[in-house]
Design an enzyme around this catalytic site. Structure first.
Site, mmCIF file in Angstrom:
data_model
loop_
_atom_site.group_PDB
_atom_site.id
_atom_site.type_symbol
_atom_site.label_atom_id
_atom_site.label_comp_id
_atom_site.label_asym_id
_atom_site.label_seq_id
_atom_site.Cartn_x
_atom_site.Cartn_y
_atom_site.Cartn_z
ATOM 1 N N TRP A 222 2.685 -4.027 -1.913
ATOM 2 C CA TRP A 222 2.808 -2.746 -1.202
ATOM 3 C C TRP A 222 4.104 -2.048 -1.556
ATOM 4 O O TRP A 222 4.159 -0.816 -1.641
ATOM 5 C CB TRP A 222 2.659 -2.946 0.308
ATOM 6 C CG TRP A 222 1.292 -3.467 0.599
ATOM 7 C CD1 TRP A 222 0.963 -4.724 1.016
ATOM 8 C CD2 TRP A 222 0.058 -2.769 0.418
ATOM 9 N NE1 TRP A 222 -0.402 -4.847 1.102
ATOM 10 C CE2 TRP A 222 -0.978 -3.666 0.746
ATOM 11 C CE3 TRP A 222 -0.267 -1.482 0.002
ATOM 12 C CZ2 TRP A 222 -2.316 -3.311 0.669
ATOM 13 C CZ3 TRP A 222 -1.606 -1.117 -0.069
ATOM 14 C CH2 TRP A 222 -2.617 -2.030 0.261
ATOM 15 N N ASP B 285 9.312 0.086 5.342
ATOM 16 C CA ASP B 285 7.895 -0.096 5.650
ATOM 17 C C ASP B 285 7.792 -1.381 6.478
ATOM 18 O O ASP B 285 8.036 -2.465 5.971
ATOM 19 C CB ASP B 285 7.105 -0.230 4.338
ATOM 20 C CG ASP B 285 5.629 -0.548 4.574
ATOM 21 O OD1 ASP B 285 5.214 -0.661 5.754
ATOM 22 O OD2 ASP B 285 4.891 -0.690 3.581
ATOM 23 N N LYS C 161 -2.171 -3.652 12.193
ATOM 24 C CA LYS C 161 -1.785 -5.070 12.276
ATOM 25 C C LYS C 161 -1.237 -5.364 13.677
ATOM 26 O O LYS C 161 -1.930 -5.933 14.500
ATOM 27 C CB LYS C 161 -0.792 -5.408 11.176
ATOM 28 C CG LYS C 161 -1.442 -5.240 9.788
ATOM 29 C CD LYS C 161 -0.447 -4.839 8.768
ATOM 30 C CE LYS C 161 -1.052 -4.272 7.515
ATOM 31 N NZ LYS C 161 -2.068 -5.051 6.852
HETATM 32 N N1 PMP Z 1 2.393 -1.495 3.654
HETATM 33 C C1 PMP Z 1 2.116 -2.774 3.967
HETATM 34 C C2 PMP Z 1 3.252 -3.741 4.145
HETATM 35 C C3 PMP Z 1 0.793 -3.176 4.120
HETATM 36 O O1 PMP Z 1 0.524 -4.454 4.427
HETATM 37 C C4 PMP Z 1 -0.246 -2.233 3.948
HETATM 38 C C5 PMP Z 1 -1.698 -2.594 4.139
HETATM 39 N N2 PMP Z 1 -2.044 -3.873 4.237
HETATM 40 C C6 PMP Z 1 0.093 -0.932 3.608
HETATM 41 C C7 PMP Z 1 1.418 -0.592 3.488
HETATM 42 C C8 PMP Z 1 -0.966 0.106 3.361
HETATM 43 O O2 PMP Z 1 -1.513 0.544 4.543
HETATM 44 P P1 PMP Z 1 -2.816 1.470 4.562
HETATM 45 O O3 PMP Z 1 -3.960 0.627 4.131
HETATM 46 O O4 PMP Z 1 -2.892 1.920 5.989
HETATM 47 O O5 PMP Z 1 -2.566 2.594 3.609
#
Ligand code: PMP
Length: 358
Positions: free
Chosen positions: A103, A171, A195
Site C-alpha cells: 500500500w 496512512d 478495518k
Molecule cells: N492503505 C492500507 C494500509 C490498506 O490496508 C488498504 C486496503 N487494504 C488501503 C490503503 C486501500 O484502501 P481502499 O481499498 O479503501 O482503497
C-alpha cells in the site's frame, strides 16, 4: 447478533456484534424517524448530528484540540492517496515516501502522478519482511513525508514512528485506534474505514489546520481537502450509512478505551506469534520482532499439505479469512479491534493440534 463465523479477513473485516446489532436496528428504523438509515437525508438534522458526533469522538480519542479538522472522504484509502498528492504537489514539488509494503508503494505511484517522489527507505528487496532502513538526508524541503503505520499485506507495523523534519502524513488504514499514539506528531493522518472503523468506501482524514492551509485552492471540490472541511464532509450525497457505522465503531472504541484495546491487541498478537516462534511447521514472515504487526500476522507453512490441513481444520471450525495475500502466500490472520482473545485462542489451539499430529 453474530454471523457465527470467526472472521480473520483483512478488510472488509469483522465488526463487534454490538455494532452489527445497532447497525441492523438502524436499517429497520433510525431513531424514531420513520426512516431507515439507508434512507436518511444527507442534509437533514439527524445526519448532521451524526457527523458532529464523529468529529468530537475522533478528536477525543486522539487527544487533539481545535488545531485539527476531521473529515470523511469518499472512496476509501486510495482516494486519499490521490487527494494527498493532488492537494499538495505540482510537478516541481517533492514529497517523501517510505516504501514499507504494497500500500505504501501504491501511495508512491499515486504521488508520482502529480509530483516528484523521494523514497527515504524501502524493504521491497526482502519482500517487505521488515521495516525499511531510512536515509533521512532528503528530509528537507519535502512538501510532506508519507508513512504507512501498519503494512496490512506483510504484517509489519511502526510501534514507534521516528521524528521527521517534514510535515508528516500517515496512512493508518489498518491500525487506527488499535494502540495509544501521539497524534500530534502528524500533520495529517487517514484511514480507510473497513478495518477498525466500519465499512468500505469511506475514509477518515484528520488534518492540522496550518497544513490544510498549504493545500491548493483550485481543485474540483470533490477532490479538495479544503472543500471537504468547508462543506462539513457533505459536498454531495454523503455515504450516510457508512459514516453512521463509523460512528457506532467510534462509540464502541470509546466504551472499551484505547488502552484496554491496545492491551487486548498485544495479547492476541503475542498468543499467535508465540505459537509461530515455537512451531516446526509454520514460519512467520516477519523475523525482526520489533517490526511485527499486532494487526496482521503473516506466516507460511512448511509444505502445501500442512497449508491445506490448516485451511480444512479452520473451515471445519467456522474460522474464515486466513489465506495470505498472493504476494506472501500462506496465511494472514487479521487481529483488528473486534477480534476477541477467545477467537485467537481457538485458532492457536487448532494450529497446536495440527502440529502435534504431524
Ligand atoms: N492503505 C492500507 C494500509 C490498506 O490496508 C488498504 C486496503 N487494504 C488501503 C490503503 C486501500 O484502501 P481502499 O481499498 O479503501 O482503497
Amino acid at each position: 447478533m453474530s454471523t457465527g463465523k470467526i472472521n480473520f479477513n483483512a478488510g472488509p473485516a469483522a465488526l463487534p456484534p454490538e455494532v452489527l446489532q445497532e447497525a441492523a436496528a438502524a436499517v429497520r428504523e433510525y431513531k424514531n424517524t420513520g426512516l431507515s438509515i439507508l434512507e436518511l437525508p444527507h442534509r437533514g438534522a439527524e445526519f448532521l448530528a451524526i457527523i458532529a458526533e464523529t468529529k468530537l469522538l475522533v478528536k477525543e480519542l486522539c487527544n487533539l484540540n481545535d488545531d485539527y479538522e476531521v473529515v470523511w472522504v469518499h472512496g476509501g484509502g486510495r482516494m486519499v492517496f490521490a487527494m494527498l498528492a493532488m492537494n499538495y504537489l505540482t510537478h516541481n514539488d517533492t514529497a517523501g515516501y517510505i516504501d514499507s509494503g504494497h500500500w505504501a508503494a501504491e501511495a508512491i505511484d499515486y504521488g508520482r502522478h502529480y509530483g516528484q517522489v523521494s523514497v527515504l527507505g524501502s524493504s521491497r528487496t526482502t519482500n517487505y519482511n521488515q521495516l525499511p532502513k531510512l536515509d533521512l538526508s532528503a528530509d528537507n524541503n519535502l512538501k510532506y513525508l508519507h508513512i504507512t503505520t501498519n503494512n496490512t499485506i506483510y504484517g509489519t507495523q511502526y510501534h514507534h514512528v521516528p521524528a521527521f523534519k517534514s510535515p508528516l502524513v500517515a496512512d493508518m488504514s489498518s491500525d487506527i485506534f488499535s494502540c495509544q499514539r501521539d497524534y500530534t506528531q502528524y500533520d495529517m493522518f487517514y484511514a480507510a474505514a473497513q478495518k477498525n472503523l466500519g465499512t468500505p468506501g469511506v475514509a477518515l482524514a484528520v488534518i492540522k489546520k496550518d497544513f490544510l492551509e498549504k493545500s491548493f485552492d483550485n481543485l474540483p471540490p470533490i477532490l479538495s481537502l479544503k472543500a471537504y472541511v468547508k462543506e462539513n464532509s457533505v459536498l454531495n450525497t454523503a455515504n450516510v450509512s457508512g459514516i453512521y457505522t463509523a460512528l457506532l465503531m467510534l462509540r464502541w472504541i470509546k466504551g472499551k478505551g484505547i488502552a484496554a484495546i491496545e492491551k487486548d491487541n498485544q495479547l492476541k498478537a503475542t498468543l499467535l506469534y508465540d505459537a509461530l516462534d515455537n512451531s516446526k511447521i509454520f514460519i512467520p514472515h516477519v523475523v525482526v520482532k520489533e517490526h511485527r504487526s499486532d494487526m496482521n500476522v503473516c506466516f507460511t507453512a512448511l509444505d502445501k499439505n500442512i497449508e491445506q490441513a490448516l485451511l480444512t481444520l479452520c473451515a471445519e471450525n467456522d474460522i474464515i479469512g486466513i489465506s495470505g495475500h498472493r504476494s506472501v502466500g500462506g496465511f494472514r490472520v487479521s487481529l483488528y479491534n473486534a477480534i476477541t482473545v477467545e477467537s485467537v485462542k481457538k485458532l492457536v489451539a487448532i494450529m497446536t493440534e495440527l502440529e502435534a499430529g504431524v
